[in-house]
Design a protein around this motif. Structure first.
Motif, PDB file in Angstrom:
ATOM      1  N   GLY A 185       0.802   6.105  -5.195  1.00 25.47           N
ATOM      2  CA  GLY A 185      -0.010   7.256  -5.571  1.00 25.47           C
ATOM      3  C   GLY A 185       0.688   8.084  -6.620  1.00 25.47           C
ATOM      4  O   GLY A 185       1.676   7.651  -7.226  1.00 25.47           O
ATOM      5  N   SER A 186       0.156   9.273  -6.827  1.00 24.66           N
ATOM      6  CA  SER A 186       0.712  10.206  -7.808  1.00 24.66           C
ATOM      7  C   SER A 186       1.289  11.406  -7.092  1.00 24.66           C
ATOM      8  O   SER A 186       0.613  11.993  -6.242  1.00 24.66           O
ATOM      9  CB  SER A 186      -0.386  10.650  -8.781  1.00 24.66           C
ATOM     10  OG  SER A 186      -0.876   9.556  -9.525  1.00 24.66           O
ATOM     11  N   LEU A 229       6.896   9.545  -1.067  1.00 22.50           N
ATOM     12  CA  LEU A 229       5.868   8.547  -0.769  1.00 22.50           C
ATOM     13  C   LEU A 229       6.478   7.506   0.141  1.00 22.50           C
ATOM     14  O   LEU A 229       7.693   7.262   0.094  1.00 22.50           O
ATOM     15  CB  LEU A 229       5.354   7.865  -2.039  1.00 22.50           C
ATOM     16  CG  LEU A 229       4.428   8.645  -2.961  1.00 22.50           C
ATOM     17  CD1 LEU A 229       4.202   7.857  -4.247  1.00 22.50           C
ATOM     18  CD2 LEU A 229       3.100   8.940  -2.287  1.00 22.50           C
ATOM     19  N   THR A 233       1.734  -1.926  -6.090  1.00 22.08           N
ATOM     20  CA  THR A 233       1.107  -0.626  -5.872  1.00 22.08           C
ATOM     21  C   THR A 233       1.749   0.357  -6.849  1.00 22.08           C
ATOM     22  O   THR A 233       2.968   0.380  -7.020  1.00 22.08           O
ATOM     23  CB  THR A 233       1.263  -0.169  -4.402  1.00 22.08           C
ATOM     24  OG1 THR A 233       0.535   1.039  -4.195  1.00 22.08           O
ATOM     25  CG2 THR A 233       2.716   0.038  -4.012  1.00 22.08           C
ATOM     26  N   SER A 281       0.857  -1.181   0.000  1.00 19.01           N
ATOM     27  CA  SER A 281       0.000   0.000   0.000  1.00 19.01           C
ATOM     28  C   SER A 281       0.891   1.227   0.000  1.00 19.01           C
ATOM     29  O   SER A 281       2.107   1.133   0.214  1.00 19.01           O
ATOM     30  CB  SER A 281      -0.929   0.002   1.212  1.00 19.01           C
ATOM     31  OG  SER A 281      -0.185   0.016   2.423  1.00 19.01           O
TER      32      SER A 281
END
Length: 129
Positions: free
Chosen positions: A10-11, A18, A123, A7
């Motif tokens: 993302g962007s 991150l 992910t 998990s």
């Protein structure tokens, strides 16, 4: 049954950060290597970082492309391995996978996918310029 769940993807924009998590069930991190790999479209899966832990010490490995920017670390209480990614670049864009070996292989390279038997679902990390 061993299960790895990633998990934290993302962007982000270039220069951002991150933290990826790899939560393991049915598996112990001690005395086995756990690694992060990534795979961009059209490219081979590449090793990003790995850790081998005993009660006395840890060996940590990084790909040259991420040294000084990424940090792999364990939380043994949570049976989780993290990948802190700082100063992200567009070329870091990829699907990131957590991998773990069933038993330590003395001849196995930390960066070789064949070293690992257990894999998470991945992910996605996207870094825009």
């Amino acid at each position: 049954q061993v299960q790895l769940v990633e998990s934290g993807g993302g962007s982000v924009q270039a220069g951002g950060s991150l933290r990826l998590s790899c939560a393991a069930s049915g598996y112990t991190f001690r005395r086995n290597r756990v690694a992060w790999f990534r795979q961009a479209p059209g490219k081979e899966r590449e090793g990003v970082a790995a850790i081998y832990m005993t009660s006395a010490y840890s060996n940590i490995y990084y790909a040259d492309s991420v040294k000084g920017r990424f940090t792999i670390s364990p939380d043994n209480d949570k049976n989780t391995v993290y990948l802190q990614m700082n100063s992200l670049k567009p070329e870091d864009t990829a699907m990131y996978y957590c991998a773990a070996e069933s038993s330590f292989k003395y001849g196995g390279s930390w960066y070789a996918p064949l070293t690992y038997e257990y894999w998470g679902q991945g992910t996605q990390v996207t870094v825009s310029s």
